[in-house]
Design an enzyme around this catalytic site. Structure first.
Site: not given
Ligand code: SF4
Length: 379
Positions: A38, A51, A56, A134, A152, A213, A317
């Site tokens: 898409w 979308e 879900q 959304y 969302d 992160c 659900s």
């Molecule tokens: S740093 Fe971690 S918690 Fe923050 S937006 Fe990035 S992945 Fe998400």
């Protein structure tokens, strides 16, 4: 807008470096975005279908459905002129069939009212069946490049962490808060990529458990990470308890080899999909006896449920079905019974013809198992 809400937004955004955040996010998305069918076109109809399918449902599941659907219904016009029954057939297995029904109704409206062009104003697009905030935001930003929020659950998770917001994301007020925040931080030079980048970040990096992160392109802006609380966000009130229904399913075969099918009611859960006749029973009732009574009272079919050939569950659900499928000995039909159900909603169908009938996921599994002679079903 109420002064209090404005103050709240200001408090959350505070000294956030909006421009740097946009640059980091867009730079990453331009290089790392997945190639998805898409994303090959910005046609509003295609964005819309994708979308709706993605609600879900996982991306990998949607891809083959989307491709088949687009091949058969490549335009608003083609989908509008199709019968709902056929649309269901192309949706079969994706679940949440009300999405297909609403999409079909809304596409017909687009064809009749807007000459086949998906409208590009929030007011008009919000008026279409099944198009919530959304989806409207996704279509307006991705297809038309308008700076509208598309928020969302995934985007709320990402934003809860980035801004370290502890509001319950199941509340409408929290979605509205995040929509207001997106309106303030969205990149006007490319709203389409901005919204898609937030979604992609939620799908690939800022995932529900153990967010990645170390690989995050906006880690420098993330307040939850800075405070080490990313795994505690977003705040989500416990889901409602799922109701469990025990259901006995009848496999009844006539002398000519055909099986009895029933079309579900026109509204409500899995409306208008086909299934094998079935009935809910409680602990106090003997499943076989109850099923036999149900078959006679509802369809006028005399049958004796014998072997239990399949046990499986399906989770919606809010509801879980535990299905117990019985092979039944057919003993005839009494016409005067079963008048509560219209004749066209009850059919005797040969196994090789069943592909022409749209089934719910749980009953499609019974069809498949019936074809295989129930080899795996009780394992
Ligand atoms: S740093 Fe971690 S918690 Fe923050 S937006 Fe990035 S992945 Fe998400």
């Amino acid at each position: 807008m109420a002064k209090k809400q404005q103050e709240r937004q200001q408090e959350i955004i505070g000294s956030f470096h909006i421009k740097d955040f946009q640059d980091d996010l867009l730079y990453w998305f331009e290089r790392q975005q997945r190639t998805l069918p898409w994303r090959q076109s910005r046609d509003a109809y295609r964005v819309w279908v994708s979308e709706i399918m993605l609600q879900q449902t996982r991306v990998e599941t949607v891809i083959p459905y989307y491709e088949r659907f687009m091949e058969r219904f490549p335009s608003v016009e083609k989908l509008a002129e199709a019968e709902l029954e056929e649309v269901y057939k192309y949706w079969e297995g994706l679940g949440y069939y009300s999405r297909a029904r609403n999409l079909h109704a809304a596409v017909k409206e687009v064809q009749e009212k807007y000459g086949g062009t998906v409208p590009n104003t929030p007011e008009e697009i919000h008026g279409l069946k099944g198009v919530g905030p959304y989806t409207a935001g996704a279509i307006l930003s991705i297809a038309y490049g308008l700076p509208e929020p598309a928020v969302d659950g995934n985007v709320m998770r990402v934003l809860s962490r980035i801004f370290r917001v502890e509001d319950d994301i199941t509340k409408v007020s929290t979605r509205k808060l995040f929509e207001a925040i997106v309106r303030r931080i969205i990149a006007h030079r490319n709203p389409s990529f901005f919204n898609q980048a937030l979604m992609e970040l939620g799908a690939l990096i800022c995932i529900p458990r153990s967010p990645r992160c170390d690989a995050c392109p906006v880690a420098a802006h993330c307040r939850a990470r800075k405070a080490g609380v990313q795994e505690t966000l977003p705040v989500k009130k416990k889901a409602k308890k799922v109701r469990v229904e025990e259901r006995a399913v009848a496999l009844v075969q006539r002398e000519d080899g055909r099986w009895l099918l029933h079309k579900r009611p026109e509204s409500g859960l899995l409306a208008n999909l086909w299934e094998f006749p079935n009935v809910e029973y409680t602990e106090a009732e003997n499943a076989r006896e109850w099923l036999s009574v149900h078959m006679y009272e509802t369809f006028g079919i005399k049958c004796i449920p014998q072997d239990l050939v399949m046990e499986h569950s399906h989770v919606f659900s809010h509801l879980q079905w535990n299905l117990y499928t019985y092979l039944c000995g057919y003993e005839g039909q009494e016409e005067r019974r079963g008048s509560a159900i219209a004749k066209e909603r009850v059919m005797w169908v040969a196994i090789e013809e069943m592909d022409a009938y749209p089934f719910s996921v749980s009953h499609k599994k019974i069809v498949d198992a019936l074809r295989e002679g129930f080899q795996q079903s009780l394992l």
